[in-house]
Scaffold this active site. Structure first.
Site, short mmCIF file in Angstrom:
data_model
loop_
_atom_site.label_atom_id
_atom_site.label_comp_id
_atom_site.label_asym_id
_atom_site.label_seq_id
_atom_site.Cartn_x
_atom_site.Cartn_y
_atom_site.Cartn_z
N GLU A 145 54.17 28.39 42.38
CA GLU A 145 52.81 28.52 41.84
C GLU A 145 51.95 27.30 42.15
OE1 GLU A 145 51.75 31.27 39.35
OE2 GLU A 145 53.44 32.46 40.05
N HIS A 156 52.32 27.78 33.00
CA HIS A 156 52.42 26.75 34.03
C HIS A 156 52.56 25.41 33.30
CE1 HIS A 156 49.83 29.44 36.87
NE2 HIS A 156 51.09 29.47 37.28
N CYS A 172 42.95 24.18 35.95
CA CYS A 172 43.33 25.33 36.78
C CYS A 172 42.33 25.54 37.90
CB CYS A 172 43.33 26.61 35.96
SG CYS A 172 44.48 26.63 34.60
O1 SUG Z 1 47.74 33.18 37.00
N1 SUG Z 1 45.06 34.27 35.05
C1 SUG Z 1 45.67 33.20 35.82
C2 SUG Z 1 45.34 31.85 35.26
C3 SUG Z 1 45.82 30.75 36.14
C4 SUG Z 1 45.71 29.42 35.51
N2 SUG Z 1 46.12 28.42 36.39
C5 SUG Z 1 46.78 27.29 36.02
N3 SUG Z 1 47.35 27.16 34.85
N4 SUG Z 1 46.86 26.36 36.89
C6 SUG Z 1 47.19 33.40 35.92
O2 SUG Z 1 47.80 33.72 34.91
C7 SUG Z 1 44.40 36.59 34.62
C8 SUG Z 1 43.73 37.69 35.41
C9 SUG Z 1 43.49 38.93 34.61
O3 SUG Z 1 44.23 39.20 33.68
O4 SUG Z 1 42.54 39.68 34.91
C10 SUG Z 1 45.02 35.51 35.51
O5 SUG Z 1 45.46 35.81 36.61
#
Ligand code: SUG
Length: 417
Positions: free
Chosen positions: A163, A231, A348
């Site tokens: 990731e 994460h 993020c």
């Molecule tokens: O991968 N949310 C992302 C958020 C990513 C956050 N990134 C870090 N922590 N670096 C994920 O979970 C939600 C999309 C939706 O539900 O429509 C989403 O993909």
């Protein structure tokens, strides 16, 4: 004198930004499933954050939204009206805005060949994210196309989930000095997916030519994953010599500190106890999903989401931290609520790349004039709202496709079309 500086590359929020509840274990995303989204406001919030960091005197870059809806995914999975609605939503997801998941970056001073290495994250755990990496790689290959200074790899094979920078921390005396890279992985078996696999982290370290004595591998606390820290950057952030972390971030907290300190003796730990801020409150407020930045003055600032101001325990803790004269001297709240509702805070939204800005394709670097140009396209072309039932409609498809095309044209990047 080295010209290497930290450049934060933020993902511009795409015109199809919506709340589909696609990420199991990401409590913000699943609890906002089905809400109306505000793509225009979301994208403008992101630009305002970039402008605010630029005003601090910091280098800022950006990445473009990926093409959505993704016809390859729709065709590849034969997504039609009989397919689960969530698969259709996956093909429309604007998830590439969270560029901390775009790649893992090892700056030139850390690598055997003296180049900056970037490995796009395979993001295999979730279908809406697994579709990102080839298009992300295409963009990285242009932005960092100078092969004297950069190597852009293929993603790690899908056998192991990767990731990207969200599970990677770097400690260094200054950004242009050799650093210690720390990789945090999860072990599967809990109620939520462990999205970063140890073997993916180890493969990235080898591909990048890191010195094994200056690479550290740490297990994330299963209790943190279970509480919604999907994460590591939901419970820890690092910059320079400072690790800012919750006391329940790692499976063996003291062992983790010891392992980092063995590789990086100057480590300074700023730890938040569970008594002061519970894990649940840290995750709700996204205290640790902050940008920990070295300002030109040499002081460190923490860019936190405004949600931190609304949490009494978090705000008290931050006020106490500022009064205590520790290494973090400033706290700067920013409004990224539209992204936050999908589990994406300030950290993020950015990928840190240590590089000489002159070696980066200038079209990906931001200045005030370009920020205004981007804002104008967003204001004119991004949909104001998206309701979940609009996903899949031809009308919305025309709108999001032409909005992205207009942005690419405005930035002279139509080759990404
Ligand atoms: O991968 N949310 C992302 C958020 C990513 C956050 N990134 C870090 N922590 N670096 C994920 O979970 C939600 C999309 C939706 O539900 O429509 C989403 O993909």
């Amino acid at each position: 004198m080295s010209d290497l500086v930290e450049i934060n590359f933020d993902g511009i929020v795409g015109p199809s930004h919506n709340y589909a509840g696609l990420s199991l274990g990401n409590l913000a995303a699943t609890s906002h499933a089905g809400d109306t989204s505000y793509p225009r406001a979301a994208a403008l919030q992101g630009i305002a954050k970039m402008r605010s960091n630029m005003a601090l005197g910091l280098a800022q870059g950006f990445f473009l939204p990926l093409p959505r809806p993704n016809g390859d995914l729709i065709r590849g999975l034969a997504i039609d009206e009989t397919a689960p609605r969530q698969l259709l939503a996956a093909a429309w997801s604007a998830s590439s805005m969270w560029t901390a998941n775009a790649a893992t970056v090892s700056p030139a001073p850390d690598t055997a060949d003296g180049r900056c290495h970037l490995t796009p994250a395979n993001l295999v755990t979730m279908p809406h994210r697994a579709q990102e990496w080839q298009d992300t790689q295409a963009q990285l290959a242009i932005a960092f196309g100078d092969e004297q200074h950069f190597t852009v790899h293929d993603a790690v094979l899908p056998a192991f989930g990767d990731e990207g920078a969200a599970n990677h921390m770097r400690f260094c005396a200054s950004h242009d000095a050799a650093g210690v890279e720390v990789f945090v992985y999860g072990k599967p078996g809990g109620k939520f997916p462990a999205r970063q696999h140890e073997q993916a982290s180890r493969a990235v370290a080898r591909l990048h030519g890191l010195d094994p004595d200056l690479s550290v591998f740490i297990e994330q606390n299963p209790a943190a994953i279970e509480a919604g820290a999907f994460h590591n950057d939901v419970v820890s952030v690092a910059n320079g010599s400072v690790l800012f972390t919750h006391e329940l971030a790692f499976a063996d907290q003291q062992g983790a500190y010891g392992a980092i300190r063995a590789a990086y003796p100057a480590l300074e730990i700023v730890e938040v106890s569970a008594d002061a801020v519970s894990l649940a409150e840290a995750i709700r407020s996204y205290l640790f999903n902050a940008q920990l930045l070295s300002l030109p003055s040499g002081e460190m600032a923490l860019v936190v989401p405004t949600e931190c101001q609304e949490s009494a325990s978090v705000w008290n803790w931050l006020e106490g931290m500022l009064a205590s004269n520790g290494p973090i001297r400033k706290v700067i709240p920013v409004d990224v609520r539209q992204s936050m509702a999908n589990g994406g805070g300030p950290a993020c939204l950015r990928l840190r790349v240590v590089a000489d800005p002159a070696t980066v394709d200038q079209r990906f670097l931001l200045d005030e004039e370009k920020a205004a140009r981007i804002e104008q396209v967003i204001a004119e072309k991004w949909p104001e709202t998206i309701n979940p039932e609009q996903i899949g409609s031809a009308e919305l498809e025309d709108c999001v496709v032409s909005a992205r095309d207009a942005l690419l044209a405005a930035l002279d990047l139509s080759e990404l079309g």
